[in-house]
Design a protein around this motif. Structure first.
Motif, short mmCIF file in Angstrom:
data_model
loop_
_atom_site.label_atom_id
_atom_site.label_comp_id
_atom_site.label_asym_id
_atom_site.label_seq_id
_atom_site.Cartn_x
_atom_site.Cartn_y
_atom_site.Cartn_z
N ARG A 162 0.84 -1.20 0.00
CA ARG A 162 0.00 0.00 0.00
C ARG A 162 0.88 1.26 0.00
O ARG A 162 0.63 2.21 -0.74
CB ARG A 162 -0.93 -0.03 1.22
CG ARG A 162 -1.96 1.09 1.22
CD ARG A 162 -2.96 0.98 2.37
NE ARG A 162 -3.76 -0.22 2.27
CZ ARG A 162 -3.70 -1.26 3.09
NH1 ARG A 162 -2.84 -1.24 4.12
NH2 ARG A 162 -4.47 -2.32 2.93
N ALA A 186 1.21 4.08 -3.00
CA ALA A 186 0.99 5.52 -2.79
C ALA A 186 2.19 6.31 -3.32
O ALA A 186 2.02 7.34 -4.00
CB ALA A 186 0.77 5.80 -1.30
N ALA A 192 -5.11 -1.26 -9.61
CA ALA A 192 -5.18 -0.88 -8.19
C ALA A 192 -6.60 -1.06 -7.63
O ALA A 192 -6.77 -1.32 -6.43
CB ALA A 192 -4.71 0.56 -8.02
N GLU A 214 -7.93 0.43 -4.24
CA GLU A 214 -7.14 1.68 -4.25
C GLU A 214 -7.41 2.39 -5.58
O GLU A 214 -7.65 1.74 -6.60
CB GLU A 214 -5.64 1.37 -4.15
CG GLU A 214 -5.22 0.69 -2.87
CD GLU A 214 -5.20 1.63 -1.67
OE1 GLU A 214 -5.05 2.86 -1.86
OE2 GLU A 214 -5.35 1.13 -0.53
#
Ligand SMILES: N[C@@H](CCC(=O)N[C@@H](CS)C(=O)NCC(=O)O)C(=O)O
Length: 208
Positions: free
Chosen positions: A141, A145, A180, A185
């Motif tokens: 994660r 990002a 994603a 995400e």
């Protein structure tokens, strides 16, 4: 030649969009990963890595990596080039494909495959058992990002990753950003240049 694929999976999708843009149609067989068909004896005989996509050539050779498949198809179907206009651009596109795979696709794959029952003992694709490491979910994660932020900074400086027109690098970036969603995400609103890049690539692709 014959393409073994599974349309909804991200690596096959990279090849599908490459072919869609160039207008290539091939004899194709779906290998249903949901039904674990990649582990069947008949498919193992084609691709012992038990992954898709795979391009079986009339020569008897089989290409089992997206980079190799796109490179081969670009040679056979040179119109509407997607691997760059010259030797330098080709190197840059291949470099981006490698980098996007390592830093983008692998970050999402780590999140997806290191939790839940579906990928138990299958934390990496392939014929061998690989145990899940739950810590890789949060690391994935964080990596994702960072990946979105870095790609956004790059997209702020140019419309296309290489040169001044669409290449496979741009298609791969779109596919990884969409992948994603498999781990819930999305590219954040703050990454406006990356979101604009995704829209630009979608607009450049012909309707499927
Ligand atoms: N080396 C391959 C990797 C392809 C790959 O990881 N494919 C996934 C689908 S996106 C797969 O076949 N997974 C099989 C599995 O999960 O068992 C490439 O770069 O094309």
């Amino acid at each position: 030649m014959k393409l073994y694929t599974f349309d909804i999976a991200p690596n096959p999708r990279r090849v599908a969009l490459f072919m869609q843009y160039k207008g290539i149609t091939l004899d194709t067989q779906q290998i249903d990963l949901g039904k674990l068909e990649q582990f069947s004896d008949s498919y193992k005989a084609i691709n012992p890595d038990c992954s898709v996509p795979a391009l079986a050539l009339d020569s008897g050779d089989c290409l089992v990596d997206v980079v190799a498949i796109c490179s081969y198809l670009e040679g056979v179907y040179p119109d509407k080039p997607l691997l760059g206009a010259d030797n330098l651009e080709r190197a840059q596109v291949l470099g981006w494909m490698h980098r996007l795979y390592l830093s983008g696709f692998m970050a999402v794959a780590d999140m997806l495959r290191n939790q839940g029952d579906m990928f138990k003992d299958r934390a990496l694709p392939g014929p061998d058992k690989v145990e899940q490491i739950p810590a890789l979910v949060s690391r994935g994660r964080d990596r994702l990002a960072g990946f979105f932020r870095q790609m956004n900074s790059i997209c702020e400086t140019r419309d296309y990753l290489v040169g001044d027109s669409l290449t496979q690098a741009d298609i791969d970036l779109l596919v990884v950003c969409e992948f994603a969603a498999w781990v819930k995400e999305t590219v954040p609103e703050s990454c406006a240049a990356l979101l604009a890049h995704m829209a630009r690539v979608r607009a450049a692709l012909p309707a499927s």
